[in-house]
Design a protein around this motif. Sequence first.
Motif, PDB file in Angstrom:
ATOM      1  N   UNK A   1     -19.900 -17.497  63.455  1.00 32.31           N
ATOM      2  CA  UNK A   1     -20.456 -16.249  62.925  1.00 32.31           C
ATOM      3  C   UNK A   1     -19.364 -15.198  62.771  1.00 32.31           C
ATOM      4  N   UNK A   2     -18.493 -15.079  63.779  1.00 30.48           N
ATOM      5  CA  UNK A   2     -17.439 -14.067  63.709  1.00 30.48           C
ATOM      6  C   UNK A   2     -16.459 -14.367  62.580  1.00 30.48           C
ATOM      7  N   UNK A   3     -16.287 -15.665  62.258  1.00 29.07           N
ATOM      8  CA  UNK A   3     -15.329 -15.994  61.190  1.00 29.07           C
ATOM      9  C   UNK A   3     -15.923 -15.730  59.807  1.00 29.07           C
ATOM     10  N   UNK A   4     -17.166 -15.263  59.736  1.00 26.93           N
ATOM     11  CA  UNK A   4     -17.727 -14.833  58.449  1.00 26.93           C
ATOM     12  C   UNK A   4     -17.160 -13.481  58.030  1.00 26.93           C
ATOM     13  N   UNK A   5     -16.535 -12.776  58.979  1.00 27.66           N
ATOM     14  CA  UNK A   5     -15.966 -11.470  58.643  1.00 27.66           C
ATOM     15  C   UNK A   5     -14.704 -11.672  57.808  1.00 27.66           C
ATOM     16  N   UNK A   6     -14.419 -10.732  56.892  1.00 34.45           N
ATOM     17  CA  UNK A   6     -13.240 -10.895  56.057  1.00 34.45           C
ATOM     18  C   UNK A   6     -11.962 -10.836  56.890  1.00 34.45           C
ATOM     19  N   UNK A   7     -11.017 -11.656  56.535  1.00 35.47           N
ATOM     20  CA  UNK A   7      -9.703 -11.774  57.173  1.00 35.47           C
ATOM     21  C   UNK A   7      -9.787 -12.150  58.658  1.00 35.47           C
ATOM     22  N   UNK A   8     -10.905 -12.736  59.064  1.00 36.91           N
ATOM     23  CA  UNK A   8     -10.991 -13.299  60.413  1.00 36.91           C
ATOM     24  C   UNK A   8     -11.051 -14.818  60.270  1.00 36.91           C
ATOM     25  N   UNK A   9      -9.955 -15.487  60.629  1.00 35.44           N
ATOM     26  CA  UNK A   9      -9.904 -16.945  60.557  1.00 35.44           C
ATOM     27  C   UNK A   9     -10.471 -17.569  61.815  1.00 35.44           C
ATOM     28  N   UNK A  10     -10.385 -18.904  61.915  1.00 29.65           N
ATOM     29  CA  UNK A  10     -11.004 -19.603  63.024  1.00 29.65           C
ATOM     30  C   UNK A  10     -10.349 -19.220  64.352  1.00 29.65           C
ATOM     31  N   UNK A  11      -9.028 -19.148  64.325  1.00 27.03           N
ATOM     32  CA  UNK A  11      -8.284 -18.856  65.555  1.00 27.03           C
ATOM     33  C   UNK A  11      -8.611 -17.443  66.066  1.00 27.03           C
ATOM     34  N   UNK A  12      -8.642 -16.485  65.145  1.00 23.66           N
ATOM     35  CA  UNK A  12      -8.975 -15.102  65.526  1.00 23.66           C
ATOM     36  C   UNK A  12     -10.404 -15.045  66.043  1.00 23.66           C
ATOM     37  N   UNK A  13     -11.320 -15.752  65.361  1.00 29.29           N
ATOM     38  CA  UNK A  13     -12.718 -15.756  65.792  1.00 29.29           C
ATOM     39  C   UNK A  13     -12.839 -16.329  67.206  1.00 29.29           C
ATOM     40  N   UNK A  14     -12.049 -17.374  67.491  1.00 28.57           N
ATOM     41  CA  UNK A  14     -12.061 -17.952  68.846  1.00 28.57           C
ATOM     42  C   UNK A  14     -11.624 -16.896  69.862  1.00 28.57           C
ATOM     43  N   UNK A  15     -10.508 -16.218  69.549  1.00 24.49           N
ATOM     44  CA  UNK A  15      -9.996 -15.211  70.486  1.00 24.49           C
ATOM     45  C   UNK A  15     -11.007 -14.099  70.705  1.00 24.49           C
ATOM     46  N   UNK A  16     -11.645 -13.644  69.594  1.00 23.55           N
ATOM     47  CA  UNK A  16     -12.637 -12.570  69.696  1.00 23.55           C
ATOM     48  C   UNK A  16     -13.812 -13.025  70.558  1.00 23.55           C
ATOM     49  N   UNK A  17     -14.326 -14.230  70.271  1.00 27.29           N
ATOM     50  CA  UNK A  17     -15.511 -14.723  70.993  1.00 27.29           C
ATOM     51  C   UNK A  17     -15.225 -14.851  72.479  1.00 27.29           C
ATOM     52  N   UNK A  18     -14.077 -15.467  72.810  1.00 26.17           N
ATOM     53  CA  UNK A  18     -13.737 -15.672  74.223  1.00 26.17           C
ATOM     54  C   UNK A  18     -13.525 -14.323  74.907  1.00 26.17           C
ATOM     55  N   UNK A  19     -12.836 -13.423  74.205  1.00 27.92           N
ATOM     56  CA  UNK A  19     -12.623 -12.097  74.809  1.00 27.92           C
ATOM     57  C   UNK A  19     -13.960 -11.433  75.121  1.00 27.92           C
ATOM     58  N   UNK A  20     -14.858 -11.420  74.136  1.00 29.43           N
ATOM     59  CA  UNK A  20     -16.144 -10.741  74.340  1.00 29.43           C
ATOM     60  C   UNK A  20     -16.925 -11.383  75.486  1.00 29.43           C
ATOM     61  N   UNK A  21     -16.958 -12.719  75.516  1.00 29.48           N
ATOM     62  CA  UNK A  21     -17.762 -13.389  76.552  1.00 29.48           C
ATOM     63  C   UNK A  21     -17.104 -13.318  77.927  1.00 29.48           C
ATOM     64  N   UNK A  22     -15.753 -13.366  77.926  1.00 30.83           N
ATOM     65  CA  UNK A  22     -15.068 -13.413  79.219  1.00 30.83           C
ATOM     66  C   UNK A  22     -14.848 -12.025  79.814  1.00 30.83           C
ATOM     67  N   UNK A  23     -14.558 -11.048  78.951  1.00 27.43           N
ATOM     68  CA  UNK A  23     -14.128  -9.755  79.493  1.00 27.43           C
ATOM     69  C   UNK A  23     -15.036  -8.584  79.155  1.00 27.43           C
ATOM     70  N   UNK A  24     -15.810  -8.677  78.083  1.00 24.57           N
ATOM     71  CA  UNK A  24     -16.478  -7.456  77.648  1.00 24.57           C
ATOM     72  C   UNK A  24     -17.850  -7.703  77.019  1.00 24.57           C
ATOM     73  N   UNK A  25     -18.782  -8.167  77.836  1.00 23.78           N
ATOM     74  CA  UNK A  25     -20.121  -8.460  77.316  1.00 23.78           C
ATOM     75  C   UNK A  25     -20.857  -7.197  76.908  1.00 23.78           C
ATOM     76  N   UNK A  26     -20.507  -6.079  77.562  1.00 20.17           N
ATOM     77  CA  UNK A  26     -21.148  -4.806  77.183  1.00 20.17           C
ATOM     78  C   UNK A  26     -20.765  -4.463  75.747  1.00 20.17           C
ATOM     79  N   UNK A  27     -19.472  -4.647  75.399  1.00 18.26           N
ATOM     80  CA  UNK A  27     -19.030  -4.375  74.031  1.00 18.26           C
ATOM     81  C   UNK A  27     -19.734  -5.316  73.060  1.00 18.26           C
ATOM     82  N   UNK A  28     -19.873  -6.581  73.457  1.00 21.56           N
ATOM     83  CA  UNK A  28     -20.529  -7.560  72.586  1.00 21.56           C
ATOM     84  C   UNK A  28     -21.946  -7.096  72.238  1.00 21.56           C
TER      85      UNK A  28
END
Lengths: 197, 197
Positions: free
Chosen positions: A12-39
Motif C-alpha cells: 500500500x505504501x509503495x502506491x505513493x509516488x516516488x516510493x519504491x519497494x525498498x522505501x516502502x519496507x523501511x517506512x512500514x517497519x519504522x511505523x510498526x517498530x517505532x511509531x505506531x501513534x504516527x501510523x
Amino acid sequence: MFSEKVEHLIQALSLMPSVGKKTAQRLAIHLLQHDRAAATQIANAINAAVGSVGSCQRCRNLSEHPICHICRDSRRNDSLICVVEGPMDVIAIEQSTNFSGRYFVLMGHLSPLDGIGPNELGLDILEATLQSGQTQELILATNVNAEGDATAYYLAELARKYGVSTSRIAFGVPMGGELEYTDSYTLGHAFERRTQF
Amino acid sequence: MFSEKVEHLIQALSLMPSVGKKTAQRLAIHLLQHDRAAATQIANAINAAVGSVGSCQRCRNLSEHPICHICRDSRRNDSLICVVEGPMDVIAIEQSTNFSGRYFVLMGHLSPLDGIGPNELGLDILEATLQSGQTQELILATNVNAEGDATAYYLAELARKYGVSTSRIAFGVPMGGELEYTDSYTLGHAFERRTQF
C-alpha cells in the motif's frame, strides 16, 4: 518475506509516488517498530481528507469547504485571475511572489488524447467569471512545456472572446543559469525573445 | 496554505522517516488529486497492521501471528540462530545468503543510556532457547558499529554460559570497495584482520 499484514502495508505504501519497494519496507517497519501513534495519525488524516476534501466551487483548488480560504479572502483582488495547473503551483506562486489576486486551478492541462478537454478542466466556471466583466487580466501560469503552452493558448482565445487581456509568465534562462548548461530549447527561445538592455 | 484537512494530511505524512514537508505536500496532493483509492488502501493497510501486528513469541520479529512464518517453517535448522537488530536485517540476510537456520530479532541494540538493557531486547527468550541445549551456533549479525559490537559482545558472553559457540559476521573492505575511498576505521581494521592469501 514479512507476514501478510506487513506485506500489505508495504504494498500500500509503495502506491505513493516516488516510493519504491525498498522505501516502502523501511517506512512500514519504522511505523510498526517505532511509531505506531504516527501510523494511526497518518491513517486518520488520510481518511479525514479523502472523506471531506473536494474542489472549491470557485477556483477548483482542493478544499473541504465549498469555497476555499483564498477565495473567501475579501482582501484579494477580484480583477486578477492566475490560472495554474495544480495545487502545488498555487503554493509556489504564494511563496515566491506578492500576487494578491485570485487563482483558477485547472487540475491538469488540455490533453485531447487522454479525453481531457475544456469541460474536464472546469473552463465553464472560468468562462462564467470572465463573462461577468469583473476580470481585467488573466495570468496564464500553466507549465512551460507543450501541454502547458497549448492550454495557455486555448485560455487566451477564451479571454479574448470577453475582451479580457491575458499575460503569460516569462520564459527564459533561469536565475543563476549558465548558458553552457542551459538546454537548447530554452536558450533558443531566450535568444529569440531578448529584450532591450 | 492549503485547507485544514489537507494541511493535517501533510503534517501526518511528514511524520514518516525521510519525508520532509515538500515531499509530504507532493504525496498529499497526489493522493487527493489523482489516487484516492490508493489513499484509502494505505489508511486501511496501516490500521490493519497497527491493529494486529505484534512480535513473534519465538524470534520477536514483526508478525500478526503468535509465531511468525519463519519460526513455523519446520524445514529450517533449529541448531543455528542468527541474531539481528531489526526486521530489515532479516530481509537482507534472506535475500543475500542461503542461511537456513532461525533468527532472533533484538528490535534494537543494548543502549543503557536510553534504558535499553537485556530485558528490553527480549534476551530472556533467547537465553531460554540457549539453555534448552538445541543451539549449536549463535551467529552475531548485529550492525558493525559501536552499539552493534557491544551488543554482540554481551550476547557472546551469554552464549558462553551455556557452552554455545558464537560467530560474528566478517568485517572489512566491502566488495568493489576502493582503498582510497574506504573510511580509515574500516581500512585500519581490515588491515589488522588480514588473512592468509
